[in-house]
Design a protein around this motif. Structure first.
Motif, PDB file in Angstrom:
ATOM      1  N   ASP A 235       8.714  -5.490 -14.159  1.00 15.71           N
ATOM      2  CA  ASP A 235       9.813  -5.073 -13.302  1.00 15.71           C
ATOM      3  C   ASP A 235       9.794  -3.551 -13.239  1.00 15.71           C
ATOM      4  N   TYR A 236       9.577  -2.976 -12.038  1.00 15.41           N
ATOM      5  CA  TYR A 236       9.428  -1.532 -11.948  1.00 15.41           C
ATOM      6  C   TYR A 236      10.003  -0.979 -10.640  1.00 15.41           C
ATOM      7  N   TRP A 237      10.271   0.319 -10.650  1.00 12.20           N
ATOM      8  CA  TRP A 237      10.693   1.057  -9.459  1.00 12.20           C
ATOM      9  C   TRP A 237       9.521   1.854  -8.906  1.00 12.20           C
ATOM     10  N   ALA A 238       9.351   1.814  -7.593  1.00 17.23           N
ATOM     11  CA  ALA A 238       8.313   2.615  -6.937  1.00 17.23           C
ATOM     12  C   ALA A 238       8.915   3.369  -5.765  1.00 17.23           C
ATOM     13  N   LEU A 239       8.254   4.444  -5.361  1.00 21.22           N
ATOM     14  CA  LEU A 239       8.700   5.262  -4.247  1.00 21.22           C
ATOM     15  C   LEU A 239       7.903   4.927  -2.993  1.00 21.22           C
TER      16      LEU A 239
ATOM     17  N   TRP B 281       1.418 -11.582  -7.375  1.00 18.99           N
ATOM     18  CA  TRP B 281       2.419 -11.614  -6.317  1.00 18.99           C
ATOM     19  C   TRP B 281       3.597 -10.749  -6.730  1.00 18.99           C
ATOM     20  N   SER B 282       4.355 -10.289  -5.751  1.00 24.25           N
ATOM     21  CA  SER B 282       5.494  -9.422  -6.014  1.00 24.25           C
ATOM     22  C   SER B 282       6.742  -9.970  -5.347  1.00 24.25           C
ATOM     23  N   GLU B 283       7.871  -9.676  -5.955  1.00 23.34           N
ATOM     24  CA  GLU B 283       9.173  -9.997  -5.383  1.00 23.34           C
ATOM     25  C   GLU B 283       9.985  -8.709  -5.276  1.00 23.34           C
ATOM     26  N   VAL B 284      10.614  -8.504  -4.133  1.00 22.10           N
ATOM     27  CA  VAL B 284      11.476  -7.340  -3.949  1.00 22.10           C
ATOM     28  C   VAL B 284      12.833  -7.649  -4.577  1.00 22.10           C
ATOM     29  N   LEU B 285      13.198  -6.879  -5.608  1.00 22.61           N
ATOM     30  CA  LEU B 285      14.436  -7.126  -6.348  1.00 22.61           C
ATOM     31  C   LEU B 285      15.601  -6.268  -5.868  1.00 22.61           C
ATOM     32  N   ASP B 286      15.298  -5.064  -5.406  1.00 23.58           N
ATOM     33  CA  ASP B 286      16.369  -4.148  -5.020  1.00 23.58           C
ATOM     34  C   ASP B 286      15.761  -3.014  -4.212  1.00 23.58           C
ATOM     35  N   LYS B 287      16.617  -2.302  -3.500  1.00 23.80           N
ATOM     36  CA  LYS B 287      16.211  -1.131  -2.732  1.00 23.80           C
ATOM     37  C   LYS B 287      17.294  -0.078  -2.847  1.00 23.80           C
ATOM     38  N   ALA B 288      16.890   1.188  -2.757  1.00 24.28           N
ATOM     39  CA  ALA B 288      17.878   2.275  -2.814  1.00 24.28           C
ATOM     40  C   ALA B 288      17.318   3.485  -2.088  1.00 24.28           C
TER      41      ALA B 288
ATOM     42  N   GLY C 157      12.668  11.679   3.177  1.00 26.79           N
ATOM     43  CA  GLY C 157      11.769  10.616   3.611  1.00 26.79           C
ATOM     44  C   GLY C 157      11.405   9.597   2.564  1.00 26.79           C
ATOM     45  N   VAL C 158      12.058   9.650   1.399  1.00 24.72           N
ATOM     46  CA  VAL C 158      11.641   8.809   0.271  1.00 24.72           C
ATOM     47  C   VAL C 158      12.713   7.773  -0.059  1.00 24.72           C
ATOM     48  N   GLY C 159      12.296   6.515  -0.131  1.00 23.06           N
ATOM     49  CA  GLY C 159      13.143   5.439  -0.610  1.00 23.06           C
ATOM     50  C   GLY C 159      12.580   4.861  -1.897  1.00 23.06           C
ATOM     51  N   ALA C 160      13.433   4.193  -2.666  1.00 26.31           N
ATOM     52  CA  ALA C 160      13.004   3.546  -3.903  1.00 26.31           C
ATOM     53  C   ALA C 160      13.101   2.037  -3.723  1.00 26.31           C
ATOM     54  N   VAL C 161      12.123   1.328  -4.212  1.00 23.01           N
ATOM     55  CA  VAL C 161      12.123  -0.121  -4.136  1.00 23.01           C
ATOM     56  C   VAL C 161      11.838  -0.673  -5.527  1.00 23.01           C
ATOM     57  N   ARG C 162      12.667  -1.619  -5.949  1.00 20.82           N
ATOM     58  CA  ARG C 162      12.489  -2.260  -7.245  1.00 20.82           C
ATOM     59  C   ARG C 162      11.694  -3.535  -7.039  1.00 20.82           C
ATOM     60  N   LEU C 163      10.581  -3.643  -7.752  1.00 18.65           N
ATOM     61  CA  LEU C 163       9.627  -4.728  -7.537  1.00 18.65           C
ATOM     62  C   LEU C 163       9.385  -5.495  -8.833  1.00 18.65           C
ATOM     63  N   ARG C 164       9.215  -6.782  -8.680  1.00 12.25           N
ATOM     64  CA  ARG C 164       8.773  -7.632  -9.782  1.00 12.25           C
ATOM     65  C   ARG C 164       7.327  -8.005  -9.506  1.00 12.25           C
ATOM     66  N   LEU C 165       6.435  -7.614 -10.393  1.00 15.28           N
ATOM     67  CA  LEU C 165       5.006  -7.874 -10.243  1.00 15.28           C
ATOM     68  C   LEU C 165       4.596  -8.940 -11.251  1.00 15.28           C
TER      69      LEU C 165
ATOM     70  N   ALA D 295       0.817  -1.215   0.000  1.00 14.14           N
ATOM     71  CA  ALA D 295       0.000   0.000   0.000  1.00 14.14           C
ATOM     72  C   ALA D 295       0.843   1.254   0.000  1.00 14.14           C
ATOM     73  N   ASN D 296       2.072   1.158   0.503  1.00 20.44           N
ATOM     74  CA  ASN D 296       2.924   2.339   0.594  1.00 20.44           C
ATOM     75  C   ASN D 296       3.913   2.460  -0.557  1.00 20.44           C
ATOM     76  N   ALA D 297       3.828   1.574  -1.541  1.00 19.88           N
ATOM     77  CA  ALA D 297       4.596   1.735  -2.789  1.00 19.88           C
ATOM     78  C   ALA D 297       3.797   2.708  -3.652  1.00 19.88           C
ATOM     79  N   GLN D 298       3.922   3.989  -3.329  1.00 22.31           N
ATOM     80  CA  GLN D 298       2.959   4.967  -3.821  1.00 22.31           C
ATOM     81  C   GLN D 298       3.120   5.326  -5.292  1.00 22.31           C
ATOM     82  N   MET D 299       4.298   5.694  -5.704  1.00 19.69           N
ATOM     83  CA  MET D 299       4.473   6.223  -7.063  1.00 19.69           C
ATOM     84  C   MET D 299       5.354   5.311  -7.900  1.00 19.69           C
ATOM     85  N   ILE D 300       4.920   4.999  -9.097  1.00 18.05           N
ATOM     86  CA  ILE D 300       5.767   4.293 -10.056  1.00 18.05           C
ATOM     87  C   ILE D 300       6.599   5.336 -10.801  1.00 18.05           C
ATOM     88  N   VAL D 301       7.919   5.167 -10.772  1.00 21.00           N
ATOM     89  CA  VAL D 301       8.793   6.144 -11.428  1.00 21.00           C
ATOM     90  C   VAL D 301       9.700   5.517 -12.482  1.00 21.00           C
ATOM     91  N   GLY D 302       9.767   4.172 -12.534  1.00 23.47           N
ATOM     92  CA  GLY D 302      10.622   3.523 -13.516  1.00 23.47           C
ATOM     93  C   GLY D 302      10.061   2.192 -13.948  1.00 23.47           C
TER      94      GLY D 302
END
Length: 343
Positions: free
Chosen positions: A336-340, A288-295, A301-309, A262-269
């Motif tokens: 495969d996308y990046w979200a904030l 289902w989703s898999e967490v691929l990376d984080k940055a 207050g913003v982190g990026a998370v790379r997700l496989r949906l 719910a907190n993967a608010q914005m798709i940016v990549g």
């Protein structure tokens, strides 16, 4: 008899470096958001509430990222994929700034790759599409490739050019919205307590819920984005059934991912994506989703998370490929996308 209608481009009509300005700009408003939320179980707070968006540093709630993508994508269909057999994949997608009610979007595409298939009847076309607003500012860009029919199987094949594309965007490639600030993020209003630090690389999240695809809703959504591809509407073009627009599957899976993200608010990549198997009315989509990376980012207050949906029609979780390396028959989407996300 003369004709003024457009039969669409065939494979031999494309040339490397060709730039196509797509017709019919589209002004978006609150109606697009209302229809989007009616068609999908979309509940991410940033796109549901002006007040929540303002508390996060934005002037108002933007149009959902994927709704903006569909509008930009839809402009390209008459010129790129009207005679497509299939939309094969995506890469190097970037959301460059939010789209707000009142913005007018248009699209243009550059042909960056061509390859005739061995059967001589079809070929693959790669295009880089840019969506711009009424001020001429780019709001997003992405690469996609489609398999397109040839008008004449005997037409000579163009020189093969396959573009080199990034397997994934680095966090430095991402553009974060000006003013965005998750320092005072309200987790209660957002719907879940899980923040960036609560997710681990390799973690798999079963989003649990499912939605059965309805013919009428798919066709309404596809018309909403002014997507005119024949395979989505004309049973004489695809007698086995109207193919569900891949973007409809993407939006449905993204909406289902709210339960757990719910907190993967914005798709940016958009790093990559494949419509692994066709989807038809009556299929029930689960995800289902898999967490691929984080940055971390430099935005407060913003982190990026790379997700496989992954969207499936058989409910299987955790694996998308069989032992032969091919997609399992129940897999519809692998994105495969990046979200904030708030830190």
């Amino acid at each position: 008899m003369t004709t003024k209608t457009n039969p669409g481009r065939f494979f031999e009509d494309y040339q490397l470096g060709q730039v196509i300005a797509h017709a019919v700009p589209r002004t978006v408003g609150a109606g697009e958001r209302a229809l989007y939320h009616a068609l999908y179980p979309a509940r991410h707070a940033l796109y549901s509430s002006d007040e929540f968006a303002r508390a996060c540093g934005l002037p108002e709630s933007p149009l959902d990222d994927l709704a903006a993508f569909h509008v930009v994508f839809g402009k390209t269909v008459p010129d790129i994929s009207l005679n497509a057999v299939a939309n094969l994949g995506y890469a190097e997608g970037r959301w460059l700034q939010p789209v707000y009610a009142g913005d007018t979007l248009r699209s243009s595409s550059e042909v960056i790759g061509l390859k005739q298939n061995s059967n001589g009847n079809t070929g693959v076309v790669w295009v880089r599409t840019t969506g711009t607003n009424q001020r001429g500012e780019a709001v997003m860009e992405y690469v996609r490739w489609v398999m397109v029919r040839k008008r004449d199987a005997d037409a000579p094949a163009p020189a093969t050019t396959v573009p080199e594309l990034k397997k994934a965007l680095a966090v430095e490639d991402l553009t974060l919205p000006e003013g965005l600030d998750f320092s005072s993020y309200d987790f209660t209003l957002a719907g879940e307590p899980h923040r960036w630090g609560d997710y681990q690389v390799g973690e798999v999240i079963d989003h649990v819920d499912g939605v059965t695809i309805e013919e009428a809703e798919h066709m309404m959504a596809t018309r909403l984005w002014q997507n005119t591809a024949k395979v989505h509407f004309d049973l004489t073009f695809r007698p086995e059934g109207r193919l569900i627009y891949g973007g409809h599957v993407i939006s449905m899976a993204r909406a289902l991912s709210f339960n757990g993200l719910a907190n993967a608010q914005m798709i940016v990549g958009l790093n990559g994506g494949a419509h692994a198997n066709p989807c038809f009315a009556g299929d029930t989509i689960k995800a289902w989703s898999e967490v691929l990376d984080k940055a971390e980012t430099t935005t407060p207050g913003v982190g990026a998370v790379r997700l496989r949906l992954v969207a499936t029609k058989d409910g299987h979780v955790g694996h998308a490929h069989g032992e032969d390396g091919k997609y399992l028959p129940g897999v519809l989407l692998d994105l495969d996308y990046w979200a904030l996300m708030p830190l």
